[in-house]
Design a protein around this motif. Sequence first.
Motif, mmCIF file in Angstrom:
data_model
loop_
_atom_site.group_PDB
_atom_site.id
_atom_site.type_symbol
_atom_site.label_atom_id
_atom_site.label_comp_id
_atom_site.label_asym_id
_atom_site.label_seq_id
_atom_site.Cartn_x
_atom_site.Cartn_y
_atom_site.Cartn_z
ATOM 1 N N PRO A 46 0.858 82.373 57.454
ATOM 2 C CA PRO A 46 -0.305 81.520 57.209
ATOM 3 C C PRO A 46 -1.447 81.795 58.180
ATOM 4 O O PRO A 46 -1.280 82.508 59.177
ATOM 5 N N ASP A 99 -1.268 70.840 55.622
ATOM 6 C CA ASP A 99 -1.414 72.245 55.286
ATOM 7 C C ASP A 99 -1.812 72.362 53.813
ATOM 8 O O ASP A 99 -1.508 71.479 53.005
ATOM 9 N N SER A 101 -2.258 75.267 50.354
ATOM 10 C CA SER A 101 -1.847 76.573 49.850
ATOM 11 C C SER A 101 -2.615 76.930 48.587
ATOM 12 O O SER A 101 -3.078 76.052 47.856
ATOM 13 N N LYS A 116 1.658 83.501 47.578
ATOM 14 C CA LYS A 116 1.220 82.190 48.044
ATOM 15 C C LYS A 116 0.618 82.336 49.444
ATOM 16 O O LYS A 116 1.251 82.874 50.355
ATOM 17 N N THR A 118 -1.074 80.304 52.697
ATOM 18 C CA THR A 118 -1.088 78.967 53.303
ATOM 19 C C THR A 118 -2.050 78.921 54.482
ATOM 20 O O THR A 118 -2.117 79.864 55.278
#
Length: 399
Positions: A46, A99, A101, A116, A118
């Motif tokens: 992330p 958070d 995404s 994905k 994040t």
Amino acid sequence: MILRRYIANCLALAALLSLPVLAVSCGDSGKEIHTAPPTITIRTNPADHQGGSQFIEVVSVGDWSIVSSESWLSVTPSSGSSSSNTIVLAWTENTGEEDRSATITVTNQGGSASVKFTQNKKPVIPSGGDGRGYGDAAAKVRWLELPETSATDPYEFFTHDMEVLSVKTRNYSFYWDYDNLVAKWVAYPLCGWNIGSSVKRTDAWNLDPLLPVDKQPVLYSTYGDGNTGWRARGHQIASADRLTSYASNSMTFYFTNMTPQINDTFNSSVWATLEGMVRNWAYKSDTLYVVTGCVPEGSTQYCTDNLGKKVTVPVGYFKAVLRYQKSSTIGYSGYMGCAFYMEHKNYSGSAVSKSMSMSISDLEKKLGYGLFVNLTDKVDAVTAKKIKDENPSTVSWWW
């Protein structure tokens, strides 16, 4: 002859069937077009809560298009032909409390691939009074690696935890110097179990969530020149000391773990050699208790962080290690110690010799405060003094 031809045809068919990635189709013109599903690579994932960007890579046979499922994450360009590694992934600041995404999908004639992405939430900044009061005035725990702390000095004690194989344990502790914007020392236990090998260096440079932005350096890019010239972001606990998980390694990239170091002839030279020696000793010990620190006192040099705040360039650095090996026949009650002090200067080589070492007691005298102050919880005071007084250059195990 017929049998041989039959076998050859079977082998040829088997060879074609072994290539599942490549598909063949015909366009309107009847010309064969070779396609395969695309791939997408994101290097930093992330990301921290601040807005930012990075290059991503798409590998594709033929034309492709790419989309993001969320408006806060953009991809430029959104289409292309064949492979490309000049695609920019950009995101806005995450001001929310969670958070978030987004899914990035790339498509070509052969199929599609999704990743994905994040972005972390904004760190919760604790409240404070006059600029202190964010950590503990003194250590409330009695871990073996800890140096002396005091409720009356201007520094404060912090600890970061981590999980290793689902076991919650300490990653490292540090004693924060608000005036010089460096940790006076960073202390941590080291062994094969908590060094690990599950991940590689993350380069996840980020703010320390335990301190407000204005009480720590901001170092998404390296230090500014200040009055001394460019300096590297030097780790106190090394990145290679925590490879158990992304989370444990990323904590070593908190800005509170950095100090401005001369790069080629110190940070990546003699200092890196010493870091490697310490890890090798840890692998051969039940536990190696380590304290790494810097000496900003007496310095007239400073660098600047990314916001222009002054960060003192230390005049020296040290490492002290306390080894424990239950079955050891050397040392005292299973313990032995070794210490180093290095002036922060250009070194002509990267070698670290026994002549550069010193006893823990001698380093304590140089620093003016105690190291491994909780050793007397494990051994009596007389034995603790013997451990600290021992000259490591005379003990072959270290070398």
